[in-house]
Design a protein around this motif. Structure first.
Motif, PDB file in Angstrom:
ATOM      1  N   TYR A  34       0.851  -1.196   0.000  1.00  0.00           N
ATOM      2  CA  TYR A  34       0.000   0.000   0.000  1.00  0.00           C
ATOM      3  C   TYR A  34       0.884   1.242   0.000  1.00  0.00           C
ATOM      4  CZ  TYR A  34      -4.860  -1.424   0.764  1.00  0.00           C
ATOM      5  OH  TYR A  34      -6.135  -1.893   0.615  1.00  0.00           O
ATOM      6  N   GLY A  35       0.507   2.218  -0.799  1.00  0.00           N
ATOM      7  CA  GLY A  35       1.116   3.528  -0.746  1.00  0.00           C
ATOM      8  C   GLY A  35       0.025   4.566  -0.606  1.00  0.00           C
ATOM      9  N   THR A  36       0.136   5.458   0.379  1.00  0.00           N
ATOM     10  CA  THR A  36      -0.937   6.420   0.638  1.00  0.00           C
ATOM     11  C   THR A  36      -0.376   7.830   0.750  1.00  0.00           C
ATOM     12  OG1 THR A  36      -0.891   6.470   3.069  1.00  0.00           O
ATOM     13  CG2 THR A  36      -1.993   4.593   2.039  1.00  0.00           C
ATOM     14  N   LEU A  37      -1.218   8.795   0.444  1.00  0.00           N
ATOM     15  CA  LEU A  37      -0.873  10.208   0.581  1.00  0.00           C
ATOM     16  C   LEU A  37      -2.112  10.948   1.066  1.00  0.00           C
ATOM     17  CD1 LEU A  37       1.143  12.565   0.139  1.00  0.00           C
ATOM     18  CD2 LEU A  37       0.214  12.769  -2.179  1.00  0.00           C
ATOM     19  N   SER A  38      -1.962  11.697   2.157  1.00  0.00           N
ATOM     20  CA  SER A  38      -3.085  12.430   2.733  1.00  0.00           C
ATOM     21  C   SER A  38      -2.681  13.880   2.939  1.00  0.00           C
ATOM     22  CB  SER A  38      -3.510  11.796   4.064  1.00  0.00           C
ATOM     23  OG  SER A  38      -4.562  12.510   4.664  1.00  0.00           O
ATOM     24  N   HIS A  39      -3.588  14.790   2.566  1.00  0.00           N
ATOM     25  CA  HIS A  39      -3.289  16.224   2.658  1.00  0.00           C
ATOM     26  C   HIS A  39      -4.478  16.939   3.284  1.00  0.00           C
ATOM     27  CE1 HIS A  39      -3.131  20.414   0.903  1.00  0.00           C
ATOM     28  NE2 HIS A  39      -1.948  20.314   1.486  1.00  0.00           N
ATOM     29  N   GLU A  40      -4.186  17.759   4.283  1.00  0.00           N
ATOM     30  CA  GLU A  40      -5.229  18.561   4.925  1.00  0.00           C
ATOM     31  C   GLU A  40      -4.893  20.030   4.747  1.00  0.00           C
ATOM     32  OE1 GLU A  40      -7.487  19.192   9.248  1.00  0.00           O
ATOM     33  OE2 GLU A  40      -5.949  17.633   8.995  1.00  0.00           O
ATOM     34  N   LEU A  41      -5.897  20.810   4.328  1.00  0.00           N
ATOM     35  CA  LEU A  41      -5.693  22.230   4.066  1.00  0.00           C
ATOM     36  C   LEU A  41      -6.833  23.027   4.670  1.00  0.00           C
ATOM     37  CD1 LEU A  41      -4.285  24.613   2.665  1.00  0.00           C
ATOM     38  CD2 LEU A  41      -5.576  24.044   0.590  1.00  0.00           C
ATOM     39  N   ASN A  42      -6.492  23.995   5.508  1.00  0.00           N
ATOM     40  CA  ASN A  42      -7.474  24.916   6.068  1.00  0.00           C
ATOM     41  C   ASN A  42      -7.417  26.221   5.259  1.00  0.00           C
ATOM     42  OD1 ASN A  42      -8.341  23.269   8.357  1.00  0.00           O
ATOM     43  ND2 ASN A  42      -6.279  23.609   9.134  1.00  0.00           N
ATOM     44  N   PHE A  43      -8.350  26.340   4.316  1.00  0.00           N
ATOM     45  CA  PHE A  43      -8.370  27.537   3.483  1.00  0.00           C
ATOM     46  C   PHE A  43      -8.634  28.790   4.321  1.00  0.00           C
ATOM     47  CE2 PHE A  43      -9.981  24.041   0.864  1.00  0.00           C
ATOM     48  CZ  PHE A  43      -9.116  24.095  -0.215  1.00  0.00           C
ATOM     49  N   HIS A  44      -9.512  28.586   5.291  1.00  0.00           N
ATOM     50  CA  HIS A  44     -10.055  29.687   6.073  1.00  0.00           C
ATOM     51  C   HIS A  44     -10.480  29.075   7.394  1.00  0.00           C
ATOM     52  CE1 HIS A  44     -13.315  32.527   7.274  1.00  0.00           C
ATOM     53  NE2 HIS A  44     -12.552  33.435   6.692  1.00  0.00           N
ATOM     54  N   LYS A  45     -10.704  29.881   8.394  1.00  0.00           N
ATOM     55  CA  LYS A  45     -11.112  29.322   9.682  1.00  0.00           C
ATOM     56  C   LYS A  45     -12.439  28.577   9.597  1.00  0.00           C
ATOM     57  CE  LYS A  45     -13.304  33.607  11.337  1.00  0.00           C
ATOM     58  NZ  LYS A  45     -13.317  34.615  12.430  1.00  0.00           N
ATOM     59  N   LYS A  46     -13.196  28.786   8.499  1.00  0.00           N
ATOM     60  CA  LYS A  46     -14.485  28.105   8.333  1.00  0.00           C
ATOM     61  C   LYS A  46     -14.487  27.109   7.184  1.00  0.00           C
ATOM     62  CE  LYS A  46     -17.333  31.829  10.261  1.00  0.00           C
ATOM     63  NZ  LYS A  46     -18.513  32.696  10.037  1.00  0.00           N
ATOM     64  N   TRP A  47     -13.423  27.046   6.395  1.00  0.00           N
ATOM     65  CA  TRP A  47     -13.378  26.143   5.248  1.00  0.00           C
ATOM     66  C   TRP A  47     -12.137  25.259   5.355  1.00  0.00           C
ATOM     67  CZ3 TRP A  47     -14.107  30.069   0.596  1.00  0.00           C
ATOM     68  CH2 TRP A  47     -15.312  30.758   0.776  1.00  0.00           C
ATOM     69  N   SER A  48     -12.298  23.992   5.051  1.00  0.00           N
ATOM     70  CA  SER A  48     -11.158  23.084   5.081  1.00  0.00           C
ATOM     71  C   SER A  48     -11.406  21.915   4.128  1.00  0.00           C
ATOM     72  CB  SER A  48     -10.907  22.556   6.498  1.00  0.00           C
ATOM     73  OG  SER A  48     -12.023  21.800   6.956  1.00  0.00           O
ATOM     74  N   ASN A  49     -10.322  21.217   3.797  1.00  0.00           N
ATOM     75  CA  ASN A  49     -10.415  20.047   2.922  1.00  0.00           C
ATOM     76  C   ASN A  49      -9.403  19.004   3.368  1.00  0.00           C
ATOM     77  OD1 ASN A  49      -8.912  18.767   0.243  1.00  0.00           O
ATOM     78  ND2 ASN A  49     -11.151  18.668   0.161  1.00  0.00           N
ATOM     79  N   ILE A  50      -9.836  17.752   3.314  1.00  0.00           N
ATOM     80  CA  ILE A  50      -8.939  16.613   3.534  1.00  0.00           C
ATOM     81  C   ILE A  50      -9.075  15.697   2.324  1.00  0.00           C
ATOM     82  CG2 ILE A  50      -8.409  14.605   4.948  1.00  0.00           C
ATOM     83  CD1 ILE A  50      -9.551  16.058   7.335  1.00  0.00           C
ATOM     84  N   THR A  51      -7.947  15.386   1.690  1.00  0.00           N
ATOM     85  CA  THR A  51      -7.937  14.501   0.531  1.00  0.00           C
ATOM     86  C   THR A  51      -6.899  13.410   0.749  1.00  0.00           C
ATOM     87  OG1 THR A  51      -8.633  16.244  -0.995  1.00  0.00           O
ATOM     88  CG2 THR A  51      -7.539  14.327  -1.951  1.00  0.00           C
ATOM     89  N   ALA A  52      -7.285  12.169   0.496  1.00  0.00           N
ATOM     90  CA  ALA A  52      -6.376  11.031   0.645  1.00  0.00           C
ATOM     91  C   ALA A  52      -6.486  10.143  -0.585  1.00  0.00           C
ATOM     92  CB  ALA A  52      -6.711  10.237   1.906  1.00  0.00           C
ATOM     93  N   VAL A  53      -5.342   9.694  -1.091  1.00  0.00           N
ATOM     94  CA  VAL A  53      -5.313   8.794  -2.248  1.00  0.00           C
ATOM     95  C   VAL A  53      -4.420   7.602  -1.920  1.00  0.00           C
ATOM     96  CG1 VAL A  53      -5.764  10.613  -3.935  1.00  0.00           C
ATOM     97  CG2 VAL A  53      -3.403  10.086  -3.299  1.00  0.00           C
ATOM     98  N   PHE A  79     -17.504  23.075   5.587  1.00  0.00           N
ATOM     99  CA  PHE A  79     -17.833  24.499   5.659  1.00  0.00           C
ATOM    100  C   PHE A  79     -18.573  24.729   6.970  1.00  0.00           C
ATOM    101  CE2 PHE A  79     -17.983  22.936   1.336  1.00  0.00           C
ATOM    102  CZ  PHE A  79     -17.124  23.805   0.661  1.00  0.00           C
ATOM    103  N   ASP A  80     -17.992  25.496   7.877  1.00  0.00           N
ATOM    104  CA  ASP A  80     -18.570  25.731   9.200  1.00  0.00           C
ATOM    105  C   ASP A  80     -19.246  27.093   9.269  1.00  0.00           C
ATOM    106  OD1 ASP A  80     -17.555  23.330   9.963  1.00  0.00           O
ATOM    107  OD2 ASP A  80     -15.862  24.142  11.072  1.00  0.00           O
ATOM    108  N   ASP A  81     -20.494  27.074   9.712  1.00  0.00           N
ATOM    109  CA  ASP A  81     -21.246  28.313   9.971  1.00  0.00           C
ATOM    110  C   ASP A  81     -21.154  29.295   8.793  1.00  0.00           C
ATOM    111  OD1 ASP A  81     -21.752  27.221  12.439  1.00  0.00           O
ATOM    112  OD2 ASP A  81     -20.082  28.238  13.405  1.00  0.00           O
ATOM    113  N   ILE A  82     -21.516  28.787   7.616  1.00  0.00           N
ATOM    114  CA  ILE A  82     -21.312  29.603   6.413  1.00  0.00           C
ATOM    115  C   ILE A  82     -22.337  30.724   6.292  1.00  0.00           C
ATOM    116  CG2 ILE A  82     -20.261  27.702   5.159  1.00  0.00           C
ATOM    117  CD1 ILE A  82     -22.901  27.282   3.732  1.00  0.00           C
ATOM    118  N   TRP A  83     -23.418  30.668   7.093  1.00  0.00           N
ATOM    119  CA  TRP A  83     -24.424  31.727   7.044  1.00  0.00           C
ATOM    120  C   TRP A  83     -24.369  32.599   8.294  1.00  0.00           C
ATOM    121  CZ3 TRP A  83     -26.751  26.973   4.962  1.00  0.00           C
ATOM    122  CH2 TRP A  83     -26.850  27.025   3.570  1.00  0.00           C
ATOM    123  N   GLY A  84     -23.179  33.011   8.622  1.00  0.00           N
ATOM    124  CA  GLY A  84     -23.034  33.934   9.732  1.00  0.00           C
ATOM    125  C   GLY A  84     -23.415  33.324  11.060  1.00  0.00           C
TER     126      GLY A  84
END
Length: 749
Positions: free
Chosen positions: A343-362, A393-398
């Motif tokens: 198995y070979g894996t790669l995982s990346h976590e990115l916090n674009f903003h305090k309310k937006w984030s992404n986790i991608t793993a392949v 997306f956390d609390d996107i409507w204020g």
């Protein structure tokens, strides 16, 4: 005079620097009392332990990262400045439900406020048993049962989901470090993992398709250690009955804001029964880094080389004669499995903003599989790849508290599968050869809305796509190649859940969820060469209600559910001994699952520091509601392979000198072994214990020695029965009373 003044000033400055200290105070989060014996680790400094008041004094000259650990509390780390005094509240390992945080349905919340039946297996729970597998720790949780038909031959049942799994892990979705560990064809090679490849685990019981795609049994999420907090070398060695030998070498190295860790484990055993030896080698390499405060990156390589023998099932007469014997023919035909997996894996976590984030793993995966069996000889070469991505997306409507989770998952697998005749353990004439291609994909969306400060609603759904192609290149029987394909129309799987927060430490939850589980290629394409394209996908709906809360020292987790499953897939064996599959109409599955734990004594300053108890009860009252086959009506019969009642009792005692004792009792009710309910596995009681001593000395060395006994009552039972077996071969006898022991040594450098 000038020289004297300068000398006095120099001495004063040196003295002030030497007296300039930083300090940490460790307090119990629940009681506020000081915690003695907390191990504090500072790079390039001798390690220290906190005193009876929980205090430790450090001489540091700059902003320094300090890690800390204690056997009874969650480990952690903190940045400490020169001359800074800081108080840290530690969470006990046996903590209230309001303090246990789980990911659950991709929503990180305290367990008490999660809508769903979720169990968590912590690292210390894995190591209160023999360290040769995860089986014992998982079997202490309500609603979960791992069976072992032979060493390294596992079968997982979550709420009866192993009904269609004569061997292997099916109908349960497994993840490892955010990647889909379940193959695209729906099977999971759980046996390639060693215990050391797992730190914590979460189990979702029942359908979780709104977030995790196809599957009615549930989801298991494994996580290995992701952070390297110190430079550390470790060496473990374990022995036991039936020729058990296991050793592990591991090293952790800090590099900048991250680190690299590597481990190698080799486990061998002769096995309790004839022809049940096992040999497994596992190597894991992990690299973790934090490029900046908004990103984290993790990559892992896992290589597993597994070889184990299959003794086969026995009938009642054979068990009575000699329960250690192998099924006739297993030895001569070398019934066994050899499997090499990378198995070979790669995982990346990115916090674009305090309310937006992404986790991608392949991931990428290759597997070589070889399986001589009594009736045939199978070879497979498989390659697969896939990945999963999630946006949050956390609390996107204020001020309106709404969270949105959205993402997708894709898996592709290609396998060259060949079946030969078996001539005394060697591959003979080819019978048939197939090129198999499996594709699974789904998109998921989930909305979390806090209508009030106490009422939380979750609405989720996924759109699922599945297809498999069976391209028969060689068929010695029909002598004509054929191509078979099966696609499942896009299916939407919804889930609606509600949580009412009674207070900070208790809540009521309820949910309605749908499940969808297509047949795997292994169920459609069987070992005698037939292809059953008429096998239908299972569809089910689960209704659930539960309560979690804390009363003083007591933590209670109680869930009641009703699962209605249609087109249930069951297994049976033909007169040649080949396992086949069919749809069995519908099943009604009503159940109660309860866990109660409490610390009856806790005092860090006394000789006996902690005594805690835990009880887990499972009541699974499952039956066939509509099931007729071959002119026989099984409607109303109990569901095959499911014990109606299971009870687990745990006692853990820990002392100030480092001695500890773990006692485990498990009761399993009688289990029906065929659809007609004419053959049963008798009820049994298992008692096990582990006694050990762990300590830290010299500030850098960790040491532990332990020993234990399993099946103390020497019960005769079968752990992993063959269901609806031909010729009465139902039983896979488990070991009687047996012992194990080991030692661990760790060094910080």
């Amino acid at each position: 005079m000038k020289f004297l003044v300068l000398s006095i000033i120099s001495i004063a400055i040196s003295l002030s620097i030497s007296l300039a200290q930083s300090s940490l105070v460790f307090l119990d989060k629940n009681t506020g009392s000081g915690i003695p014996g907390v191990l504090v680790k500072v790079s390039s400094h001798p390690n220290q332990t906190s005193d009876e008041k929980g205090q430790v004094y450090l001489q540091i000259s700059k902003n320094t990262f300090i890690s800390f650990s204690h056997v009874s509390y969650e480990s952690g780390g903190v940045q400490l400045n020169e001359n800074e005094n800081k108080t840290i509240y530690l969470v006990p390992v046996t903590q209230s439900l309001g303090e246990v945080t789980v990911i659950g349905f991709e929503s990180e919340r305290p367990l008490v406020h999660q809508a769903g039946a979720i169990s968590k297996v912590l690292e210390y729970e894995l190591y209160r048993f023999n360290e040769n597998s995860i089986l014992s720790a998982f079997n202490t949780k309500p609603g979960i049962r791992i069976e072992q038909r032979a060493p390294a031959s596992y079968r997982i049942s979550i709420r009866g989901s192993s009904l269609r799994s004569p061997f292997g892990v099916r109908n349960v979705k497994v993840y490892w470090n955010d990647i889909p560990f379940t193959s695209p064809d729906g099977t999971t090679a759980l046996n390639i993992l060693d215990l050391s490849n797992v730190q914590n685990s979460e189990i979702i019981k029942g359908p979780a398709g709104s977030i995790y795609g196809a599957g009615n049994g549930g989801v298991i999420s494994f996580e290995s250690r992701k952070q390297v907090t110190e430079n550390y070398f470790s060496l473990d060695y374990g022995i036991g009955d039936f020729g058990l030998n296991r050793y592990r070498i591991g090293i952790d190295q800090q590099i900048g804001n991250g680190g690299v860790s590597a481990s190698y484990v080799h486990q061998q055993s002769d096995g309790y029964r004839q022809h049940s030896a096992m040999d497994r080698k596992v190597f894991q390499l992990a690299l973790h880094s934090n490029p900046n405060d908004k990103q984290s990156l993790s990559t892992q390589v896992l290589y597993s080389d597994l070889d184990y023998q299959i003794p086969g099932a026995l009938n009642a007469t054979q068990v009575e004669e000699d329960r250690k014997q192998a099924r006739p023919g297993s030895v001569g035909q070398n019934s066994s499995i050899k499997q090499k997996t990378l198995y070979g894996t790669l995982s990346h976590e990115l916090n674009f903003h305090k309310k937006w984030s992404n986790i991608t793993a392949v991931y990428l995966n290759t597997t070589e599989f070889e399986n001589p069996f009594i009736l045939d000889y199978k070879r497979e070469t498989a390659f697969s790849y896939g990945g999963r991505t999630k946006f949050r997306f956390d609390d996107i409507w204020g001020n309106f508290p709404v969270k949105i989770i959205a993402g997708g998952e894709y898996q592709y697998g290609k396998t060259l599968a060949q079946n030969f005749g078996n001539r005394q353990g060697k591959a003979d004439t080819i019978r048939f050869s197939d090129d198999l291609i499996t594709t699974q994909a789904f998109l998921f969306q989930q909305f979390e809305i806090e209508w009030t400060s106490k009422l939380l609603m979750t609405l989720g759904f996924s759109e699922n796509f599945a297809r498999y192609d069976i391209d028969r290149q060689i068929d010695a029987g029909r002598r004509t190649p054929s191509f078979n394909s099966r696609s499942f129309d896009p299916i939407i799987i919804p889930r609606l859940a509600m949580v009412y927060k009674l207070n900070e430490f208790s809540g009521i939850h309820t949910s309605v969820s749908s499940g969808f589980s297509p047949p795997t290629i292994a169920e459609v394409r069987t070992n005698e060469g037939s292809i059953n394209l008429d096998l239908q996908a299972e569809r089910g709906t689960n209704y659930e209600m539960g309560y979690r809360g804390k009363y003083g020292i007591f933590n209670l987790d109680l869930t009641a559910f009703y699962f209605r499953l249609k087109e249930t897939i069951t297994s049976f064996t033909n007169d040649q001994g080949v396992v086949l599959f069919r749809n069995a109409g519908a099943t009604d599955q009503k159940g109660i699952e309860m866990q109660l734990d409490y610390a009856i004594y806790r005092n860090q300053l006394s000789l006996v520091q902690e005594i805690k108890l835990s009880h887990a009860y499972t009541g699974h009252f499952f039956q066939f509601s509509e099931y007729s086959t071959g002119g026989t009506d099984f409607s109303g019969n109990r569901l095959t392979g499911v014990a109606p009642n299971t009870l687990v009792n745990l006692l853990d005692i820990r002392t100030k000198p480092g001695l500890y004792l773990n006692l485990t009792h498990q009761y399993v009710d009688e289990i029906p072994l065929n659809d007609a309910n004419t053959v049963f596995q008798d009820a049994y009681n298992l008692i096990g214990s582990r006694l050990g001593w762990r300590t830290t000395f010299g500030g850098r060395w960790d040491f532990e020695v332990y020993g234990g006994v399993d099946n103390l009552l020497d019960e005769s039972y079968s752990l992993g029965n063959d269901l609806n077996a031909f010729a009465g071969r139902f039983y896979q006898p488990a070991p009687g009373r047996n012992w194990y022991g080991g030692a661990k040594l760790g060094f910080r450098y």
